[in-house]
Design an enzyme around this catalytic site. Structure first.
Site, PDB file in Angstrom:
ATOM      1  N   GLU A 143       0.930  -1.047  -0.035  1.00 46.31           N
ATOM      2  CA  GLU A 143      -0.191   0.107   0.070  1.00 46.31           C
ATOM      3  C   GLU A 143       0.853   1.038   0.150  1.00 46.31           C
ATOM      4  O   GLU A 143       2.119   1.314   0.005  1.00 46.31           O
ATOM      5  CB  GLU A 143      -0.878   0.008   1.278  1.00 46.31           C
ATOM      6  N   HIS A 154      -8.831   9.448   3.475  1.00 44.39           N
ATOM      7  CA  HIS A 154      -8.445   8.408   2.575  1.00 44.39           C
ATOM      8  C   HIS A 154      -8.771   8.723   1.149  1.00 44.39           C
ATOM      9  O   HIS A 154      -9.917   9.268   0.865  1.00 44.39           O
ATOM     10  CB  HIS A 154      -9.405   7.186   2.892  1.00 44.39           C
ATOM     11  N   ARG A 178      -0.635   8.985   1.892  1.00 45.50           N
ATOM     12  CA  ARG A 178      -2.249   9.453   1.691  1.00 45.50           C
ATOM     13  C   ARG A 178      -2.298  10.863   1.866  1.00 45.50           C
ATOM     14  O   ARG A 178      -3.319  11.445   1.202  1.00 45.50           O
ATOM     15  CB  ARG A 178      -3.015   8.756   2.676  1.00 45.50           C
ATOM     16  N   HIS A 186     -11.335   9.404   7.256  1.00 45.62           N
ATOM     17  CA  HIS A 186     -11.270   8.260   7.588  1.00 45.62           C
ATOM     18  C   HIS A 186     -10.455   7.630   8.976  1.00 45.62           C
ATOM     19  O   HIS A 186     -10.832   6.699   9.410  1.00 45.62           O
ATOM     20  CB  HIS A 186     -10.079   7.609   6.279  1.00 45.62           C
ATOM     21  N   ARG A 211      -0.476   8.483   9.158  1.00 43.01           N
ATOM     22  CA  ARG A 211      -0.608   7.246   9.459  1.00 43.01           C
ATOM     23  C   ARG A 211      -0.137   6.504   8.298  1.00 43.01           C
ATOM     24  O   ARG A 211      -0.865   6.751   7.194  1.00 43.01           O
ATOM     25  CB  ARG A 211      -1.832   6.816  10.133  1.00 43.01           C
TER      26      ARG A 211
HETATM   27  P1  FAD Z   1     -13.511   0.093  16.502  1.00 41.48           P
HETATM   28  O1  FAD Z   1     -13.130  -1.100  15.850  1.00 41.48           O
HETATM   29  O2  FAD Z   1     -14.028   1.304  15.687  1.00 41.48           O
HETATM   30  O3  FAD Z   1     -14.549  -0.003  17.622  1.00 41.48           O
HETATM   31  C1  FAD Z   1     -15.109   0.873  18.471  1.00 41.48           C
HETATM   32  C2  FAD Z   1     -16.075   0.225  19.364  1.00 41.48           C
HETATM   33  O4  FAD Z   1     -16.195   1.226  20.249  1.00 41.48           O
HETATM   34  C3  FAD Z   1     -17.099  -0.056  18.870  1.00 41.48           C
HETATM   35  O5  FAD Z   1     -17.603  -1.320  19.363  1.00 41.48           O
HETATM   36  C4  FAD Z   1     -18.240   0.952  19.251  1.00 41.48           C
HETATM   37  O6  FAD Z   1     -19.589   0.520  19.346  1.00 41.48           O
HETATM   38  C5  FAD Z   1     -17.673   1.252  20.506  1.00 41.48           C
HETATM   39  N1  FAD Z   1     -18.137   2.451  21.145  1.00 41.48           N
HETATM   40  C6  FAD Z   1     -17.695   3.795  20.826  1.00 41.48           C
HETATM   41  N2  FAD Z   1     -18.416   4.798  21.582  1.00 41.48           N
HETATM   42  C7  FAD Z   1     -18.877   4.148  22.527  1.00 41.48           C
HETATM   43  C8  FAD Z   1     -19.361   4.330  23.894  1.00 41.48           C
HETATM   44  N3  FAD Z   1     -19.766   5.548  24.000  1.00 41.48           N
HETATM   45  N4  FAD Z   1     -20.053   3.542  24.629  1.00 41.48           N
HETATM   46  C9  FAD Z   1     -19.972   2.135  24.207  1.00 41.48           C
HETATM   47  N5  FAD Z   1     -19.000   1.764  23.196  1.00 41.48           N
HETATM   48  C10 FAD Z   1     -19.090   2.670  22.254  1.00 41.48           C
HETATM   49  N6  FAD Z   1      -6.912   0.003   9.451  1.00 41.48           N
HETATM   50  C11 FAD Z   1      -5.857  -0.880   8.922  1.00 41.48           C
HETATM   51  O7  FAD Z   1      -5.058  -1.119   9.754  1.00 41.48           O
HETATM   52  N7  FAD Z   1      -5.992  -1.468   7.920  1.00 41.48           N
HETATM   53  C12 FAD Z   1      -7.031  -1.570   6.942  1.00 41.48           C
HETATM   54  O8  FAD Z   1      -7.183  -2.121   6.105  1.00 41.48           O
HETATM   55  C13 FAD Z   1      -8.094  -0.594   7.220  1.00 41.48           C
HETATM   56  N8  FAD Z   1      -9.168  -0.328   6.536  1.00 41.48           N
HETATM   57  C14 FAD Z   1     -10.271   0.282   7.090  1.00 41.48           C
HETATM   58  C15 FAD Z   1     -11.251   0.504   6.198  1.00 41.48           C
HETATM   59  C16 FAD Z   1     -12.228   1.150   6.574  1.00 41.48           C
HETATM   60  C17 FAD Z   1     -13.338   1.349   5.858  1.00 41.48           C
HETATM   61  C18 FAD Z   1     -12.178   1.835   7.819  1.00 41.48           C
HETATM   62  C19 FAD Z   1     -13.435   2.674   8.271  1.00 41.48           C
HETATM   63  C20 FAD Z   1     -11.040   1.901   8.530  1.00 41.48           C
HETATM   64  C21 FAD Z   1     -10.052   1.343   8.180  1.00 41.48           C
HETATM   65  N9  FAD Z   1      -8.810   0.975   8.845  1.00 41.48           N
HETATM   66  C22 FAD Z   1      -8.026   0.153   8.579  1.00 41.48           C
HETATM   67  C23 FAD Z   1      -8.755   1.726  10.305  1.00 41.48           C
HETATM   68  C24 FAD Z   1      -9.109   0.587  11.213  1.00 41.48           C
HETATM   69  O9  FAD Z   1     -10.165  -0.279  10.751  1.00 41.48           O
HETATM   70  C25 FAD Z   1      -9.573   1.056  12.746  1.00 41.48           C
HETATM   71  O10 FAD Z   1      -8.554   2.200  13.140  1.00 41.48           O
HETATM   72  C26 FAD Z   1      -9.516   0.361  13.921  1.00 41.48           C
HETATM   73  O11 FAD Z   1     -10.327  -0.829  13.270  1.00 41.48           O
HETATM   74  C27 FAD Z   1     -10.089   0.826  14.996  1.00 41.48           C
HETATM   75  O12 FAD Z   1     -10.174  -0.293  16.040  1.00 41.48           O
HETATM   76  P2  FAD Z   1     -10.520   0.071  17.133  1.00 41.48           P
HETATM   77  O13 FAD Z   1     -10.890  -1.116  18.392  1.00 41.48           O
HETATM   78  O14 FAD Z   1     -10.069   1.135  17.905  1.00 41.48           O
HETATM   79  O15 FAD Z   1     -12.254   0.801  17.087  1.00 41.48           O
HETATM   80  C1  SIN Z   2      -7.476   0.464   2.879  1.00 36.35           C
HETATM   81  O1  SIN Z   2      -7.705  -0.468   2.583  1.00 36.35           O
HETATM   82  O2  SIN Z   2      -6.897   1.430   2.029  1.00 36.35           O
HETATM   83  C2  SIN Z   2      -7.381   1.220   4.254  1.00 36.35           C
HETATM   84  C3  SIN Z   2      -6.387   0.780   4.833  1.00 36.35           C
HETATM   85  C4  SIN Z   2      -6.151   1.607   5.996  1.00 36.35           C
HETATM   86  O3  SIN Z   2      -6.754   2.695   6.379  1.00 36.35           O
HETATM   87  O4  SIN Z   2      -4.976   1.400   6.902  1.00 36.35           O
END
Ligand code: FAD
Ligand code: SIN
Length: 531
Positions: free
Chosen positions: A113, A241, A288, A349, A384
């Site tokens: 990437e 993104h 990015r 993003h 990032r």
């Molecule tokens: P999340 O997975 O968002 O989980 C947050 C949790 O907190 C959820 O369960 C939510 O309900 C809960 N929550 C929030 N507020 C409250 C509250 N007040 N009370 C109770 N619960 C709450 N990163 C990569 O490294 N590789 C990728 O390929 C990639 N692709 C992506 C594609 C997309 C479309 C997106 C949106 C992001 C992508 N990212 C990628 C970024 C990555 O997915 C996220 O940064 C990561 O998954 C965040 O994980 P997390 O556990 O911190 O939060």
């Molecule tokens: C993507 O698949 O382009 C998202 C990857 C990322 O947000 O790290």
């Protein structure tokens, strides 16, 4: 209701679940999550997880790529910790049942990437996050030491403030005793006392009108910690993104993974001309921030509201094999990506900033840890590197657990915590006040605090948001609590932090670009908001 648990985990994405699974070996864990357990950003991750797996890749190369992307603001010590622990954390995910694609020879198939000098992104087709989320939720659900309270929203973390003791940002030893949690079944707020609390609430994308983030991404954890006087930093670094699918009626925006550019897809203008080489010698695979800004500029020059990603040169069998989800999605709106260009536009993003934590994931509030997108470890700096965020969550949930299980032996529950105070509140019958204000926040942030900023735009955003802040605080004080007003408050708090941090940064760096300060200044400048 009142409840006591050893570990309270707020959020059920990769960060919360990894911490919970590990902590469950040392005590009772309660995961509180505001929607369905799998309704997370994690679920939508496409590209995959970056990690060093095989020669010719090395930890040093991944470290350097991360440092370069971070534009001199990444903390080298944290970068080294994260990358050097990457291989081990990946193997742990595999032990939990996560399946990454493999080559015919049985090795992991690695993708590339933007900003990566080597192929190092482990993936499960183009639905890596779904694979990870499903396997981790399943493991948590069958773990007898983990209780999952879904559809429960954390409203505030509990500190000395709730015992009637005044705290400010200079108070030493602000301590977290648990959290107040809204229960939708009886519309009451319950008190969960915990010895250790893990904040894992994910990102902030919903403060913008156009985002790849699901509706849960309202920055709740960051806002709660900020209100509790914990340190938050780097909020000006919002990653856009470059390639979300241009489909104006759809919200959140569907992502077209960067891995597609890694496989050979090229950004083009409406006439089919490649334009990225005008901006960076790495072309469509530049980091990015550079690609998103270039697209923004091309759109402004041409007056078009999108550009195109041309994936037609990728062999069709590779599209079907590696990108089946994207192929099916585009086909569903009439675009055959093996033959036609994909209209794409940048979308909010990822938040590089967040709750300030140390190398053990510990925040500036005692007994409160943070991991995943809501945290700021120092890994990402000003920008990032793609696919480093899932990795960061794995590494810091692991490290937080190591530290927390040591600390928990010396922590007692705080029995003096009072129940949630509902005095003087009445039912808010005008939901339109909340829904309309939410749209206004999104419009303000997208119009004035997007990819390109200026003093004038930031000041305008600040003034507009200030009105919404005052109206919302007033409404909040007199309304019976509901999730919508809590989220709106959090979004306003987060918008405020982004604007204030952006105003404080009198330079352009990484994801923060200002027309008034187009150059770098001292790289050691910090944007930790002390207000
Ligand atoms: P999340 O997975 O968002 O989980 C947050 C949790 O907190 C959820 O369960 C939510 O309900 C809960 N929550 C929030 N507020 C409250 C509250 N007040 N009370 C109770 N619960 C709450 N990163 C990569 O490294 N590789 C990728 O390929 C990639 N692709 C992506 C594609 C997309 C479309 C997106 C949106 C992001 C992508 N990212 C990628 C970024 C990555 O997915 C996220 O940064 C990561 O998954 C965040 O994980 P997390 O556990 O911190 O939060
Ligand atoms: C993507 O698949 O382009 C998202 C990857 C990322 O947000 O790290």
């Amino acid at each position: 209701m009142r409840k006591k648990v050893d570990f309270l985990v707020i959020g059920s994405g990769i960060a919360g679940l990894c911490f919970a699974l590990k902590a469950s070996n040392y005590g009772k864990v309660c995961i509180v999550t505001k929607a369905k357990a799998d309704d997370t950003s994690t679920r939508y991750a496409q590209g995959g997880v970056a990690a060093v797996m095989y020669h010719p890749d090395t930890y040093e190369k991944h470290i350097e790529d991360t440092m370069v992307a971070g534009d001199e603001l990444s903390d080298r010590r944290i970068v080294e910790i994260t990358i050097r622990e990457s291989t081990e954390r990946i193997m742990e995910l595999v032990e939990w049942g996560v399946e990454f694609d493999k080559t015919k020879s049985g090795k992991f198939a690695l993708a590339k990437e933007g900003g990566h000098s080597e192929f190092r992104v482990l993936h499960h087709k183009d639905i890596t996050g779904l694979e990870i989320e499903e396997k981790l939720v399943a493991a948590a659900q069958k773990n007898p030491n983990i209780e999952i309270m879904d559809n429960h929203l954390a409203v505030e973390i509990i500190t000395q403030h709730h015992l009637g003791i005044e705290v400010n940002r200079h108070t030493p030893d602000i301590t977290c005793y648990g959290a107040y949690i809204y229960n939708p079944d009886n519309q009451q707020v319950c008190t969960i006392l915990s010895k250790v609390t893990m904040m894992a609430t994910g990102g902030i994308g919903q403060v913008y009108a156009n985002t790849t983030n699901p509706t849960i991404a309202t920055g709740d954890g960051i806002a709660m910690v900020y209100r509790a006087k914990g340190a938050v930093r780097g909020m000006e670094f919002v990653q856009f993104h470059p390639t979300s699918l241009y489909n104006p009626s759809e919200r959140p925006s569907f992502l077209i993974t960067e891995a597609m550019r890694g496989a050979g897809a090229i950004l083009k203008d409406k006439d089919g001309n490649e334009f990225m080489h005008k901006y960076d010698e790495r072309g469509s695979l530049a980091p990015r921030d550079i690609v998103a800004r270039a697209i923004d500029n091309e759109m402004k020059i041409s007056g078009c509201d999108h550009v195109y990603l041309d994936a037609t040169q990728i062999p069709a069998h590779e599209i079907f094999n590696h990108f089946p989800n994207i192929y099916a999605k585009c086909l569903s709106i009439g675009i055959d990506i093996t033959k036609e260009m994909i209209p794409v536009v940048p979308a909010a993003h990822y938040s590089c900033g967040g709750i300030l934590v140390d190398e053990w994931g510990h925040s500036t509030i005692k007994n409160l840890y943070a991991s995943g997108e809501c945290s700021s470890t120092g890994l990402h700096g000003a920008n990032r590197l793609a696919s480093n965020s899932l990795l960061e969550a794995l590494v810091f949930s692991h490290r937080s657990c190591l530290k927390a299980v040591e600390e928990i032996k010396h922590i007692d529950f705080c029995e003096e915590v009072p129940e949630w105070n509902t005095d003087g509140t009445v039912l808010n019958e005008e939901m339109v006040l909340i829904t309309q204000s939410k749209k206004e926040v999104q419009t303000i942030m997208s119009s004035y605090v997007g990819i390109v900023r200026s003093n004038l735009r930031l000041q305008r955003a600040f003034d507009r948001l200030d009105i919404l802040y005052r109206e919302t605080e007033e409404l909040y004080k007199r309304s019976i609590l509901n999730p919508e007003i809590c989220e709106l408050r959090n979004m306003i708090n987060v918008g405020y932090l982004i604007i204030r941090n952006a105003m404080a940064r009198k330079e352009s760096r990484g994801l923060h670009y200002s027309l008034d300060y187009p150059h770098h200044i001292d790289a050691n400048q910090t944007t930790e908001d002390k207000l």
